[in-house]
Each structure stands twice: as C-alpha cells, then as structure tokens.
Design an enzyme around this catalytic site. Structure first.
Site, mmCIF file in Angstrom:
data_model
loop_
_atom_site.group_PDB
_atom_site.id
_atom_site.type_symbol
_atom_site.label_atom_id
_atom_site.label_comp_id
_atom_site.label_asym_id
_atom_site.label_seq_id
_atom_site.Cartn_x
_atom_site.Cartn_y
_atom_site.Cartn_z
ATOM 1 N N THR A 9 0.819 -1.218 0.000
ATOM 2 C CA THR A 9 0.000 0.000 0.000
ATOM 3 C C THR A 9 0.851 1.266 0.000
ATOM 4 O OG1 THR A 9 -0.053 -0.242 2.390
ATOM 5 C CG2 THR A 9 -1.981 -1.043 1.185
ATOM 6 N N ARG A 97 22.233 -4.485 1.735
ATOM 7 C CA ARG A 97 22.990 -4.080 0.533
ATOM 8 C C ARG A 97 24.489 -4.229 0.699
ATOM 9 N NH1 ARG A 97 19.835 1.577 -0.131
ATOM 10 N NH2 ARG A 97 17.827 0.752 -0.839
ATOM 11 N N CYS A 126 17.873 4.542 -4.529
ATOM 12 C CA CYS A 126 17.295 5.155 -5.728
ATOM 13 C C CYS A 126 18.268 6.089 -6.463
ATOM 14 C CB CYS A 126 16.010 5.895 -5.363
ATOM 15 S SG CYS A 126 16.152 6.840 -3.842
ATOM 16 N N GLN A 153 16.666 15.690 -4.826
ATOM 17 C CA GLN A 153 15.831 14.509 -4.610
ATOM 18 C C GLN A 153 14.402 14.867 -4.201
ATOM 19 O OE1 GLN A 153 19.749 12.129 -2.995
ATOM 20 N NE2 GLN A 153 17.798 11.252 -2.441
ATOM 21 N N GLY A 157 10.791 10.262 -2.215
ATOM 22 C CA GLY A 157 11.895 9.381 -1.837
ATOM 23 C C GLY A 157 11.842 9.027 -0.357
ATOM 24 N N LYS A 210 25.718 5.973 0.725
ATOM 25 C CA LYS A 210 25.096 4.844 0.013
ATOM 26 C C LYS A 210 25.514 4.871 -1.454
ATOM 27 C CE LYS A 210 20.863 4.563 2.784
ATOM 28 N NZ LYS A 210 19.464 4.998 2.841
ATOM 29 N N ARG A 232 17.498 17.352 -0.616
ATOM 30 C CA ARG A 232 16.052 17.178 -0.794
ATOM 31 C C ARG A 232 15.468 18.480 -1.337
ATOM 32 N NH1 ARG A 232 14.087 12.415 -0.711
ATOM 33 N NH2 ARG A 232 14.678 11.921 1.417
ATOM 34 N N HIS A 239 13.960 11.954 -9.060
ATOM 35 C CA HIS A 239 15.212 12.556 -8.590
ATOM 36 C C HIS A 239 16.016 13.058 -9.794
ATOM 37 C CE1 HIS A 239 14.291 10.988 -4.746
ATOM 38 N NE2 HIS A 239 15.230 10.092 -4.582
HETATM 39 N N1 LIG Z 1 10.210 6.054 -1.874
HETATM 40 C C1 LIG Z 1 11.277 5.811 -2.626
HETATM 41 O O1 LIG Z 1 11.579 6.551 -3.565
HETATM 42 C C2 LIG Z 1 12.152 4.620 -2.355
HETATM 43 C C3 LIG Z 1 13.187 4.342 -3.249
HETATM 44 C C4 LIG Z 1 14.025 3.234 -3.014
HETATM 45 C C5 LIG Z 1 13.791 2.453 -1.902
HETATM 46 N N2 LIG Z 1 12.780 2.754 -1.047
HETATM 47 C C6 LIG Z 1 12.563 1.865 0.095
HETATM 48 O O2 LIG Z 1 11.342 1.159 -0.114
HETATM 49 C C7 LIG Z 1 10.701 0.909 1.126
HETATM 50 C C8 LIG Z 1 9.271 1.464 1.085
HETATM 51 O O3 LIG Z 1 9.310 2.858 0.907
HETATM 52 P P1 LIG Z 1 8.013 3.732 0.518
HETATM 53 O O4 LIG Z 1 8.552 5.032 0.096
HETATM 54 O O5 LIG Z 1 7.095 2.997 -0.373
HETATM 55 O O6 LIG Z 1 7.309 3.913 1.956
HETATM 56 P P2 LIG Z 1 5.769 4.204 2.277
HETATM 57 O O7 LIG Z 1 5.102 4.905 1.162
HETATM 58 O O8 LIG Z 1 5.781 4.858 3.616
HETATM 59 O O9 LIG Z 1 5.138 2.733 2.399
HETATM 60 C C9 LIG Z 1 5.451 1.857 3.463
HETATM 61 C C10 LIG Z 1 4.730 0.523 3.284
HETATM 62 O O10 LIG Z 1 5.130 -0.329 4.353
HETATM 63 C C11 LIG Z 1 3.977 -0.786 5.040
HETATM 64 N N3 LIG Z 1 4.260 -0.962 6.457
HETATM 65 C C12 LIG Z 1 4.641 -0.027 7.352
HETATM 66 N N4 LIG Z 1 4.743 -0.580 8.586
HETATM 67 C C13 LIG Z 1 4.418 -1.898 8.443
HETATM 68 C C14 LIG Z 1 4.308 -2.995 9.340
HETATM 69 N N5 LIG Z 1 4.560 -2.852 10.632
HETATM 70 N N6 LIG Z 1 3.948 -4.203 8.828
HETATM 71 C C15 LIG Z 1 3.685 -4.372 7.527
HETATM 72 N N7 LIG Z 1 3.759 -3.352 6.617
HETATM 73 C C16 LIG Z 1 4.131 -2.137 7.083
HETATM 74 C C17 LIG Z 1 2.957 0.320 4.833
HETATM 75 O O11 LIG Z 1 1.659 -0.176 5.084
HETATM 76 P P3 LIG Z 1 0.430 0.819 5.480
HETATM 77 O O12 LIG Z 1 0.016 1.513 4.215
HETATM 78 O O13 LIG Z 1 -0.588 -0.127 5.978
HETATM 79 O O14 LIG Z 1 0.957 1.768 6.505
HETATM 80 C C18 LIG Z 1 3.208 0.642 3.363
HETATM 81 O O15 LIG Z 1 2.614 -0.350 2.555
HETATM 82 C C19 LIG Z 1 11.622 1.525 2.201
HETATM 83 O O16 LIG Z 1 12.508 0.529 2.669
HETATM 84 C C20 LIG Z 1 12.395 2.578 1.429
HETATM 85 O O17 LIG Z 1 13.643 2.880 2.020
HETATM 86 C C21 LIG Z 1 11.949 3.806 -1.248
#
Ligand SMILES: NC(=O)c1ccc[n+]([C@@H]2O[C@H](COP(=O)([O-])OP(=O)(O)OC[C@H]3O[C@@H](n4cnc5c(N)ncnc54)[C@H](OP(=O)(O)O)[C@@H]3O)[C@@H](O)[C@H]2O)c1
Length: 335
Positions: A9, A97, A126, A153, A157, A210, A232, A239
């Site tokens: 989600t 990583r 990213c 960025q 992100g 990183k 940021r 980005h």
């Molecule tokens: N955003 C980027 O550009 C980006 C790029 C590279 C890597 N990442 C990495 O990808 C990952 C996700 O990032 P995001 O940006 O998509 O974050 P996000 O939008 O905050 O989404 C977080 C997701 O994790 C779920 N979650 C949170 N706590 C949880 C729990 N206790 N049990 C099960 N699910 C849980 C959330 O569910 P709910 O909706 O139910 O809260 C949501 O589906 C992170 O590790 C981040 O570092 C992100």
C-alpha cells in the site's frame, strides 16, 4: 510463479503492482501485505481484486518471490525468515545491501551477480540506481577515474507521508495557515535541505555514502573515487542529479551520445536550443532515465564530461529495478 508484495500500500509497493502489470509478468498468484492499518483493504490489479493481508510465515511458505517495500524494520524482522521458508526476497531497504553474501543488482549492469544469493537479493538506493545507468556506459567504454554527484531529490523518496507533507504545506500556505513539519528537519516548501538520512563520522550523510558504497559494489570497483552531496528539494516525484566525471580514456559528448542512444534504460533529452533537457516533471512515470546537458568538462577537458539526469526514483530507483530482478530470476528458474 507465486508473488507477494510486502508494503503493497506504500508508494513503492503500488508502483511494484503497476510494473508487474505493465511488463506483463505471467504470475500464478499475487498476494499483497501491509501493516495492520491496511488489512482488509481491496486493491484492484490486472491479476484480480486482491485483499490486503498482514505479514505471516504462511505468506512466505506459499510464495516463490517476495518484493519487500515496507522499510528497514520489516526487512530486518522478516527477510531472513522468508528466505528460510523457501521464498526469495528482493529487498528495497538498505539492510542487506552491504552484506558481501547478498548480491546488489542493477539488471543492466551486473545481472550475473544474481546467481549466487542466500535467498535475499538487494535492490540499490534510488539515487545510486539512476546515476549508475549512464555511469556504467562511461565505465565500460572510457573507464571512470573520478565521479562527483550533486542530487536534487524528490520528497516521495522519503515515502508517502513525506509526499503528503509537501502537498499539505502547499495548501496550508495558500490558506495562510501555519505549516506543519513532520517528516523533514525543516519546512520543505520553498526550501531545499542538504541533509538526507543520518550524518556519518566523516560529515557525509548516509544517503551520500550509500551512493559511494553501492556504486563500488555494483561496478565491482571497490576503490573507485566517488563523492556525493544529496539534497532534498520540493519536488513530488523523480530525482535529478548533476554528474561530473573524469575518465581514463579521452571522451567527447558526441561519442557518449552515440553510446547512450543504444543503451537500454536511457532516453537522451538534450537539445538546449529548444529548452530540452532532463526535468523531473517529464521523467516521472517513465521507465527510462533522462540524460542531457551533456558537455565536455571545463575542469577535466578531453578526459571529462558533465551531464544532468532525471529519473523516476519510484521506478528505476525502486519498483522497476525490483521487478527486473524478478524477471531475471524467473528466466533462470524456467531454464
Ligand atoms: N520512496 C522511494 O523513492 C524509495 C526508493 C528506493 C527504496 N525505497 C525503500 O522502499 C521501502 C518502502 O518505501 P516507501 O517510500 O514505499 O514507503 P511508504 O510509502 O511509507 O510505504 C510503506 C509501506 O510499508 C507498510 N508498512 C509499514 N509498517 C508496516 C508494518 N509494521 N507491517 C507491515 N507493513 C508495514 C505500509 O503499510 P500501510 O500503508 O498499511 O501503513 C506501506 O505499505 C523503504 O525501505 C524505502 O527505504 C523507497
């Protein structure tokens, strides 16, 4: 092939579903997991309407590949467990990583490294992934001596709440309300913040390091000279990065353009007379990294190049790269 997305989600998780759909992955089962807040929500996908569930051992016992996008805490708690239950994890956090046993993969660069994995494969940061696509072409053809990167960025992100914070600050500003700050160190609207992730002992941030650690690992160049300043900016998505390189062999913008034209994952956007150059607004929602402003370096002369890139960090920097890794695994399994 049975898939699970953990963090389905979130903004990366949602894009993972879209990437599976757009790249027509033939999968027999897709299960979506998120936090207890989302259990029971229904998500419409090309694979049917799917009810979001919680994370469980049963989920991993009955999945072949799990794409993790739920943050470091969840990856640390569940990734190794999932692997021992026979499910291969493609992890988006930074937890694994830098583990020498875990391959860190960009399919256009080091696809062969995937074949030796301990049940976990790491997806790069990213900013690293977006820069690595053009940098690898320079490395292959001209050899890289030094790389200096400055980033711009997007707020997404930092996750969906950070994205909502910029939207809310914009609305609140227009209504004359006090601006709330939750996800960043300072107000991000009308500002930029040269601080992403924690400061390290060497005064670089972890986000900057990183880029250094991961580029070295992906390129198998442990001593490559590289530094980064990560900033940021109040952009919702995609980005951008200004990149300066010194090369071992002579390089020209003409030669590199010819190479970039044939490189999968790159779109050249470089016609300054027509105001055409990479921009986050137009890089968003695209699989390719835009590369432009290609010019001979004023500092390194014949042995240097400067250019600008914009890439959708939710795609090449996260979801798309993870799905490309899954495609490599599927190819290998079905051989
Ligand atoms: N955003 C980027 O550009 C980006 C790029 C590279 C890597 N990442 C990495 O990808 C990952 C996700 O990032 P995001 O940006 O998509 O974050 P996000 O939008 O905050 O989404 C977080 C997701 O994790 C779920 N979650 C949170 N706590 C949880 C729990 N206790 N049990 C099960 N699910 C849980 C959330 O569910 P709910 O909706 O139910 O809260 C949501 O589906 C992170 O590790 C981040 O570092 C992100």
């Amino acid at each position: 092939m049975r898939f699970a997305i953990v963090g389905a989600t979130g903004i990366v998780g949602r894009e993972m579903i879209t990437c599976l759909e757009k790249r027509h992955l033939k999968i027999d089962q897709l299960r979506l997991a998120a936090s207890p807040r989302s259990i029971g929500k229904i998500i419409k996908t090309a694979y049917g309407k799917i009810t979001v569930e919680g994370i469980s051992e049963e989920l991993f016992k009955n999945s072949d590949i799990a794409l993790f996008a739920a943050g470091s805490e969840i990856s640390l708690k569940w990734a190794k467990k999932a692997a021992t239950l026979g499910c291969i994890v493609i992890d988006n956090s930074s937890c694994f990583r830098y583990d020498p046993k875990v391959p860190l993969i960009i399919p256009e660069i080091n696809p062969k490294d995937i074949f030796k994995h301990p049940g976990i494969i790491a997806n790069p940061n990213c900013t690293t992934a977006i820069a690595a696509i053009p940098l690898w072409e320079i490395e292959k053809h001209f050899g890289l001596k030094k790389i200096i990167i400055s980033t711009y960025q997007a707020v997404s992100g930092a996750g969906k709440e950070a994205m909502e914070e910029l939207e809310k600050q914009t609305c609140d500003y227009c209504q004359g309300k006090k601006l709330e700050i939750k996800n960043f160190q300072h107000q991000i609207l009308f500002n930029l913040i040269p601080h992403i992730d924690k400061f390290q002992e060497n005064n670089y941030t972890k986000e900057e390091m990183k880029v250094v650690w991961e580029t070295r690992k992906i390129f198998s160049r442990p001593n490559i000279s590289i530094s980064c300043t990560a900033v940021r900016v109040p952009i919702l998505r995609a980005h951008s990065e200004s990149i300066v390189v010194e090369t071992k062999k002579k390089i020209t913008p003409k030669k590199i353009r010819e190479i970039f034209k044939k490189t999968s994952g790159i779109k050249i956007v470089d016609d300054p007379k027509k105001n055409s150059y990479p921009m986050p607004l137009f890089a968003s929602q695209n699989f390719e990294v835009q590369v432009g402003r290609i010019r001979q370096s004023l500092i390194f002369g014949d042995y240097g190049l400067e250019f600008f890139v914009s890439g959708d960090q939710l795609l090449k920097g996260a979801a798309l790269n993870a799905v490309q890794i899954a495609e490599l695994l599927i190819k290998r399994i079905s051989k």
